[in-house]
Write an enzyme that holds these catalytic residues in place. Structure first.
Site, PDB file in Angstrom:
ATOM      1  CG  ASP A 167      -8.085  -4.728   1.321  1.00 15.36           C
ATOM      2  OD1 ASP A 167      -9.011  -4.295   2.036  1.00 15.36           O
ATOM      3  OD2 ASP A 167      -8.030  -4.542   0.089  1.00 15.36           O
TER       4      ASP A 167
ATOM      5  CE  LYS B  76       1.357 -16.878  -2.916  1.00 15.22           C
ATOM      6  NZ  LYS B  76       0.896 -18.213  -3.423  1.00 15.22           N
TER       7      LYS B  76
ATOM      8  CE1 TYR C 260      -3.607  -2.521   0.463  1.00 18.77           C
ATOM      9  CE2 TYR C 260      -4.674  -0.474   1.090  1.00 18.77           C
ATOM     10  CZ  TYR C 260      -4.750  -1.784   0.696  1.00 18.77           C
ATOM     11  OH  TYR C 260      -5.985  -2.365   0.535  1.00 18.77           O
TER      12      TYR C 260
ATOM     13  CG  ASP D 137      -2.065 -19.705  -1.994  1.00 13.67           C
ATOM     14  OD1 ASP D 137      -1.472 -19.843  -0.901  1.00 13.67           O
ATOM     15  OD2 ASP D 137      -1.680 -20.257  -3.046  1.00 13.67           O
TER      16      ASP D 137
ATOM     17  CG  ASP E 233     -13.614  -7.105   1.858  1.00 13.83           C
ATOM     18  OD1 ASP E 233     -13.384  -6.430   2.881  1.00 13.83           O
ATOM     19  OD2 ASP E 233     -14.068  -6.618   0.800  1.00 13.83           O
TER      20      ASP E 233
END
Ligand code: IPM
Ligand code: MG
Length: 367
Positions: free
Chosen positions: A248, A192, A142, A224, A252
């Site tokens: 983020d 990751k 970000y 993942d 969600d």
């Protein structure tokens, strides 16, 4: 002694209307629990841009640095899509996070029993779910440099950089371990490390910090696979710690497990201030929902529960936070539903204001 101070930034879209309901709750605490707050209100996001040509003025930024806590509604909307990146509504929120150094973003995903059938997953997968994602909020892709869109030969290239220092990983990891200690002493870290060096470093630092918390059972997962496990059997988790972008996305997804994005609060916490409490901003996880703004359809619960988190983390009032959470649980158990929570045919939704009033009535009944 002066009252604790609260800066309210309703923002855009449904932000102002859900915040109106939070104001009712704040007033209730002032009159019924003798907990008066010094509340000031200001603009952020598109509404600030409309008034001042910037999504966050320096004056508002300065005020946010001074108060005991900031409560934010939502920012953004299609009206601002064409604006230059530097003045988009979201930049206002990102500036608050960055300059207040709110590095630890706590996003609980809790499934209220009354809503368990509302999840897209089966009841037994989500009933009783109570997990927290700790998302690193002030670094990573970000904010990493270099960034931008540059010319390279005869085409343009979009660039963003994932960058984490050891100290940035260390401090958010400590925060997550501390939270795990207050809960079920189970922490899963997601990155990751199989493809990203920043993920390799993340895993190393989290493991190192973990030596200071031997009582906490630490596990690691590729993000993942973590997303897959969140959908498969979310109750295997208690606290999850992850970086800014993965956090983020995963938050969600976790939010939706609980039935509605309209239910979930968040706390963004920084380093302790002189009074020992963390610098803090509280906001619902949902966005500005411009499609339903101004129609009295929005669910104010996420924003009201964000204030409950403020009571707990900024105002040393954990019991009062629990009282508010139980009031929310009660109105849901009583069958009250805003439009986002309606599955059954023929059911009548209540308005934003009716939901707020019902929660205040449930608070009254709790005395
Ligand atoms: C969130 C939002 C923000 C983010 C946007 C509005 C900048 O999606 O808080 O999750 O990407 O962090
Ligand atoms: Mg998001």
């Amino acid at each position: 002694m002066s009252n604790p101070s609260l800066l309210i930034l309703p923002g855009d879209g449904i932000g102002p209307e859900v915040m109106t309901e939070v104001r009712k709750v704040i007033d209730w605490y002032g009159t019924k629990r003798d907990m008066a707050f010094d509340v000031s209100e200001d603009l952020v996001g598109g509404s600030a841009y409309d008034a001042h040509g910037t999504p966050l003025t320096d004056a508002t930024m300065a005020k946010a640095q001074e108060v005991d806590a900031v409560l934010l509604g939502a920012v953004g909307g299609p009206k601002y899509d064409a604006l230059d990146f530097s003045v988009k509504p979201e930049r206002g929120l990102l500036r608050l996070r960055k300059e207040m150094d709110l590095f630890a973003n706590l996003r609980p995903a809790q499934c209220f029993d009354a809503l368990a059938d509302f999840s897209s997953l089966k009841r037994d997968v989500v009933a009783g779910l109570d997990i927290v994602i700790v998302r690193e909020l002030t670094s990573g892709i970000y904010f990493g440099e270099p960034r931008g869109i540059i010319e390279d030969g005869n085409e343009r290239v979009g660039i963003n950089t994932q960058r984490y220092t050891e100290s940035e990983i260390d401090r958010v990891a400590r925060n997550a371990f501390e939270l795990a200690m207050r809960r079920n002493r189970k922490l899963c870290s997601m990155e990751k490390a199989n493809v990203m060096e920043s993920g390799v470093l993340w895993r190393e630092v989290v493991t190192e910090v973990g030596k200071d918390y031997p009582e906490v059972e630490l596990s690691h997962m590729y993000a993942d696979a973590g997303a897959m496990q969140l959908c498969r059997w979310p109750k295997q988790f208690d606290v999850i710690v992850t970086d800014n972008l993965f956090g983020d996305l995963l938050s969600d997804a976790a939010a939706m497990l609980t039935g509605s994005l309209g239910m979930l609060p968040s706390a963004s916490l920084g380093a302790p201030m002189a009074n020992g409490r963390p610098k803090a901003l509280y906001e619902p996880v949902h966005g500005s929902a411009p499609d339903i703004a101004g129609q009295g359809k929005a669910n104010p619960i996420a924003c009201i529960l964000s204030f409950a988190m403020a009571l707990r983390y900024s105002f040393d009032a954990g019991d009062e936070a629990t009282r508010l959470e139980q009031a929310v649980e009660k109105v849901l158990a009583d069958g009250l539903r805003t439009a986002d929570l309606l599955g059954e045919e023929g059911a009548q939704p209540v308005s934003t204001a009716e939901m707020g009033d019902a929660i205040v009535a449930a608070l009254d009944a709790s005395l």
